[in-house]
Design an enzyme around this catalytic site. Structure first.
Site, PDB file in Angstrom:
ATOM      1  N   ASP A   9       1.116  -1.237  -0.036  1.00  0.00           N
ATOM      2  CA  ASP A   9       0.172  -0.351   0.028  1.00  0.00           C
ATOM      3  C   ASP A   9       0.933   1.028  -0.081  1.00  0.00           C
ATOM      4  OD1 ASP A   9       0.054   1.471   2.828  1.00  0.00           O
ATOM      5  OD2 ASP A   9       0.135  -1.048   2.749  1.00  0.00           O
ATOM      6  N   ASP A  59       0.867   3.232   1.783  1.00  0.00           N
ATOM      7  CA  ASP A  59       0.569   3.739   3.637  1.00  0.00           C
ATOM      8  C   ASP A  59      -0.493   5.390   3.489  1.00  0.00           C
ATOM      9  OD1 ASP A  59       1.603   3.728   6.189  1.00  0.00           O
ATOM     10  OD2 ASP A  59       1.977   5.584   6.378  1.00  0.00           O
TER      11      ASP A  59
END
Length: 290
Positions: free
Chosen positions: A209, A211
């Site tokens: 991802d 973040d």
């Protein structure tokens, strides 16, 4: 000296394939119970041991992972080189979910973990200026590329305590002010302990991802992370198999001197050392303490 590759699997990686004669074994450590039993077998001519960092079924949080017991247990069964595989978030647009980063630096923001095998009664200070083994890291990068993964050579890993993900303000601080590249919760104190145990250590961060800093992706979504984890885990298994096949079973001395990190590190005079602690250090520091 025979090489013995240890693989520490992070979130999503609880087993590896292709080990001949594989067997799970319980390994006792004076630093407590490891995260799980250790799976040991062979890939070609190389002995390979696998330890799921969070335990099968993911029972340990990043804070409760028994880092000292894990590293001690691997050293105790003869592991010489440790490949750490872990999930992480990315602070860089170019480091996208599904990519792997060969970490070469860390910023340690953890605060609730035992970070050393040494202490009162036997004090030691090892250098972690360069906390990973460049030779093992380069071999892991080549293996990941051969497994079809986009690989980034080098990156700063921010180790946070967790288990919650970052606030937006924290994410921006780590990215914009501190210049970090990826963020995770488990590589510290693991890397420091591997250095104290004189093990070559390389860290492969598998991006899941962006973040919370990325305006186009919003906050971290655990559902999306899990989906990416499955793809990353499959690629990690291919990487491990390729790495094991590329490494010589005969291990030469480490050019970065990872295997001699304790040569001048222990400061406590022999007659002042705590016998109980010295006994605990038989695997970790036996080479220099006898």
């Amino acid at each position: 000296m025979d090489r013995h590759l240890g693989v520490i699997g992070g979130s999503g990686l609880y087993n590896i394939d292709g080990l001949d004669g594989a067997d799970w074994q319980a390994v006792a450590s004076p630093f407590g119970a490891p995260s799980d039993q250790i799976l040991t077998g062979r890939i070609g001519d190389l002995t390979v041991s696998f330890l799921p960092r969070h335990g099968r079924g993911h029972i340990h949080s990043p804070t409760t992972v028994p880092y000292r017991a894990n590293i001690d247990a691997l050293k105790r069964i003869g592991v010489t080189d440790v490949l750490s595989v872990s999930a992480c978030g990315s602070f860089r647009e170019a480091m996208a979910p599904g990519d792997f980063v060969i970490v070469d630096q860390f910023i340690d923001r953890t605060f609730a973990r035992e970070k050393s095998f040494f202490g009162t009664g036997c004090v030691a200070h090892v250098s972690v200026a360069h906390p990973v083994c460049p030779t093992l890291g380069a071999a892991a990068a080549d293996a990941a590329r051969a497994a079809g993964v986009t690989v980034h050579d080098g990156g700063i890993y921010l180790a946070m305590e967790g288990p919650q993900f970052s606030t937006l303000a924290e994410s921006k601080l780590y990215r914009e002010v501190w210049g970090c590249d990826v963020i995770g919760m488990t590589n510290m104190p693991e890397a420091k302990l591997a250095r104290e145990a004189e093990l070559c250590y390389a860290s492969v961060a598998m991006i899941t991802d962006y973040d919370s800093w990325h305006p186009g992706h919003g906050a971290v979504d655990i559902t999306a992370i899990v989906e990416t984890l499955h793809g990353n885990a499959a690629a990690a298994r291919r990487m491990v198999a390729t790495l094991a096949q590329s490494l010589s079973p005969d291990r030469a001395p480490c050019s970065a001197k990872c295997d001699r990190a304790l040569d001048h590190a222990i400061l406590t005079a022999p007659d002042k050392r705590d016998p109980a602690l010295v006994a605990q250090l038989d695997a970790v520091a036996g080479r220099v303490m006898g």
